[in-house]
Design a protein around this motif. Structure first.
Motif, PDB file in Angstrom:
ATOM      1  N   ILE A  31     -20.501 -37.533 -16.327  1.00 44.97           N
ATOM      2  CA  ILE A  31     -20.488 -37.846 -14.548  1.00 44.97           C
ATOM      3  C   ILE A  31     -20.832 -37.101 -13.526  1.00 44.97           C
ATOM      4  O   ILE A  31     -22.344 -37.426 -13.322  1.00 44.97           O
ATOM      5  CB  ILE A  31     -19.194 -39.035 -14.069  1.00 44.97           C
ATOM      6  CG1 ILE A  31     -19.690 -40.237 -14.963  1.00 44.97           C
ATOM      7  CG2 ILE A  31     -19.951 -39.265 -12.723  1.00 44.97           C
ATOM      8  CD1 ILE A  31     -17.630 -40.377 -14.523  1.00 44.97           C
ATOM      9  N   ASP A  32     -20.987 -35.637 -13.815  1.00 45.39           N
ATOM     10  CA  ASP A  32     -20.951 -34.675 -13.175  1.00 45.39           C
ATOM     11  C   ASP A  32     -22.721 -34.659 -12.795  1.00 45.39           C
ATOM     12  O   ASP A  32     -24.117 -34.223 -12.805  1.00 45.39           O
ATOM     13  CB  ASP A  32     -20.521 -33.739 -13.044  1.00 45.39           C
ATOM     14  CG  ASP A  32     -19.255 -33.630 -12.394  1.00 45.39           C
ATOM     15  OD1 ASP A  32     -19.028 -34.932 -11.480  1.00 45.39           O
ATOM     16  OD2 ASP A  32     -18.215 -32.987 -12.560  1.00 45.39           O
ATOM     17  N   ARG A  33     -23.316 -34.141 -14.958  1.00 46.31           N
ATOM     18  CA  ARG A  33     -24.268 -34.100 -15.241  1.00 46.31           C
ATOM     19  C   ARG A  33     -25.410 -34.695 -14.494  1.00 46.31           C
ATOM     20  O   ARG A  33     -26.769 -34.525 -14.980  1.00 46.31           O
ATOM     21  CB  ARG A  33     -24.298 -33.488 -17.107  1.00 46.31           C
ATOM     22  CG  ARG A  33     -25.304 -33.306 -17.259  1.00 46.31           C
ATOM     23  CD  ARG A  33     -25.184 -33.675 -19.113  1.00 46.31           C
ATOM     24  NE  ARG A  33     -25.356 -34.746 -19.329  1.00 46.31           N
ATOM     25  CZ  ARG A  33     -24.645 -35.844 -20.482  1.00 46.31           C
ATOM     26  NH1 ARG A  33     -24.029 -34.962 -21.152  1.00 46.31           N
ATOM     27  NH2 ARG A  33     -25.032 -36.545 -20.538  1.00 46.31           N
ATOM     28  N   ASP A  34     -25.129 -36.606 -14.638  1.00 45.03           N
ATOM     29  CA  ASP A  34     -25.540 -37.416 -14.660  1.00 45.03           C
ATOM     30  C   ASP A  34     -26.031 -37.110 -13.286  1.00 45.03           C
ATOM     31  O   ASP A  34     -26.949 -38.165 -13.309  1.00 45.03           O
ATOM     32  CB  ASP A  34     -25.747 -38.483 -15.233  1.00 45.03           C
ATOM     33  CG  ASP A  34     -25.811 -38.488 -16.677  1.00 45.03           C
ATOM     34  OD1 ASP A  34     -26.184 -37.411 -17.430  1.00 45.03           O
ATOM     35  OD2 ASP A  34     -25.537 -39.519 -17.421  1.00 45.03           O
ATOM     36  N   GLY A  35     -25.238 -36.289 -11.960  1.00 42.64           N
ATOM     37  CA  GLY A  35     -25.863 -36.889 -11.019  1.00 42.64           C
ATOM     38  C   GLY A  35     -25.121 -37.417 -10.149  1.00 42.64           C
ATOM     39  O   GLY A  35     -25.181 -37.870  -9.375  1.00 42.64           O
ATOM     40  N   GLY A  36     -23.369 -38.036 -10.137  1.00 45.52           N
ATOM     41  CA  GLY A  36     -22.977 -38.725 -10.152  1.00 45.52           C
ATOM     42  C   GLY A  36     -21.366 -37.758  -9.524  1.00 45.52           C
ATOM     43  O   GLY A  36     -21.902 -36.548  -9.421  1.00 45.52           O
ATOM     44  N   LYS A  37     -20.663 -38.694  -9.230  1.00 43.18           N
ATOM     45  CA  LYS A  37     -19.522 -37.936  -8.548  1.00 43.18           C
ATOM     46  C   LYS A  37     -18.364 -38.759  -8.833  1.00 43.18           C
ATOM     47  O   LYS A  37     -18.040 -40.347  -8.681  1.00 43.18           O
ATOM     48  CB  LYS A  37     -19.168 -37.791  -7.221  1.00 43.18           C
ATOM     49  CG  LYS A  37     -18.741 -37.226  -6.280  1.00 43.18           C
ATOM     50  CD  LYS A  37     -19.130 -37.269  -5.055  1.00 43.18           C
ATOM     51  CE  LYS A  37     -17.113 -36.845  -4.099  1.00 43.18           C
ATOM     52  NZ  LYS A  37     -17.622 -36.703  -3.169  1.00 43.18           N
ATOM     53  N   VAL A  38     -16.959 -38.384  -9.513  1.00 43.75           N
ATOM     54  CA  VAL A  38     -15.295 -38.557 -10.079  1.00 43.75           C
ATOM     55  C   VAL A  38     -15.222 -38.809  -7.926  1.00 43.75           C
ATOM     56  O   VAL A  38     -15.117 -38.013  -7.226  1.00 43.75           O
ATOM     57  CB  VAL A  38     -15.323 -38.030 -10.501  1.00 43.75           C
ATOM     58  CG1 VAL A  38     -13.977 -38.820 -10.956  1.00 43.75           C
ATOM     59  CG2 VAL A  38     -15.800 -38.450 -12.146  1.00 43.75           C
ATOM     60  N   LEU A  39     -14.397 -39.980  -8.159  1.00 43.84           N
ATOM     61  CA  LEU A  39     -14.050 -40.700  -7.193  1.00 43.84           C
ATOM     62  C   LEU A  39     -12.125 -40.568  -6.540  1.00 43.84           C
ATOM     63  O   LEU A  39     -11.303 -39.764  -6.462  1.00 43.84           O
ATOM     64  CB  LEU A  39     -14.475 -41.896  -6.010  1.00 43.84           C
ATOM     65  CG  LEU A  39     -15.964 -41.872  -5.871  1.00 43.84           C
ATOM     66  CD1 LEU A  39     -16.394 -42.881  -5.289  1.00 43.84           C
ATOM     67  CD2 LEU A  39     -16.359 -40.768  -5.097  1.00 43.84           C
ATOM     68  N   VAL A  40     -11.811 -41.111  -7.701  1.00 45.00           N
ATOM     69  CA  VAL A  40     -10.349 -41.068  -7.887  1.00 45.00           C
ATOM     70  C   VAL A  40     -10.380 -41.598  -9.962  1.00 45.00           C
ATOM     71  O   VAL A  40     -11.061 -41.773 -10.032  1.00 45.00           O
ATOM     72  CB  VAL A  40     -10.054 -43.158  -7.251  1.00 45.00           C
ATOM     73  CG1 VAL A  40      -8.599 -43.026  -7.553  1.00 45.00           C
ATOM     74  CG2 VAL A  40     -10.587 -42.473  -5.781  1.00 45.00           C
TER      75      VAL A  40
END
Length: 103
Positions: A31-40
């Motif tokens: 998720i981080d690598r693809d430009g996202g962000k873990v929220l919960v």
């Protein structure tokens, strides 16, 4: 543009806590690598299943809520499918756009 998603992972109950954490770190890294962000990250623990899945009657549930570009979800799901230890998952789009609070 980021969209908000939720994925429910059903992992093997035989996995140790270290192996489960390693799987979650792998998914979070994608998720981080693809430009996202873990929220919960919400661990539900081991629960009985309504019906056997791959001859197993119990599973360890974890719910992930995250923001990710829409085109990256297919790559995330592909990686989840080939991961050892995860035998079911479901992804749901929660919101069309994700606006970080405070930014």
């Amino acid at each position: 543009m980021l969209q908000k998603y939720e994925t429910l992972l059903l992992m093997s109950p035989e996995l140790g806590s270290e192996a489960r954490q390693e799987l979650l770190d792998t998914v979070s890294g994608i998720i981080d690598r693809d430009g996202g962000k873990v929220l919960v990250v919400d661990d539900w623990g081991i629960r009985d299943l309504a019906y056997p899945v791959q001859k197993v009657m119990r599973g360890y549930y974890t719910r992930l809520e995250y923001a990710l570009p829409g085109e990256a979800v297919a790559e995330l799901e592909r990686n989840i499918r080939i991961a050892d230890g995860i035998f079911k998952f479901m992804t749901v789009k929660l919101a069309e756009t994700y606006e970080p609070e405070g930014e």
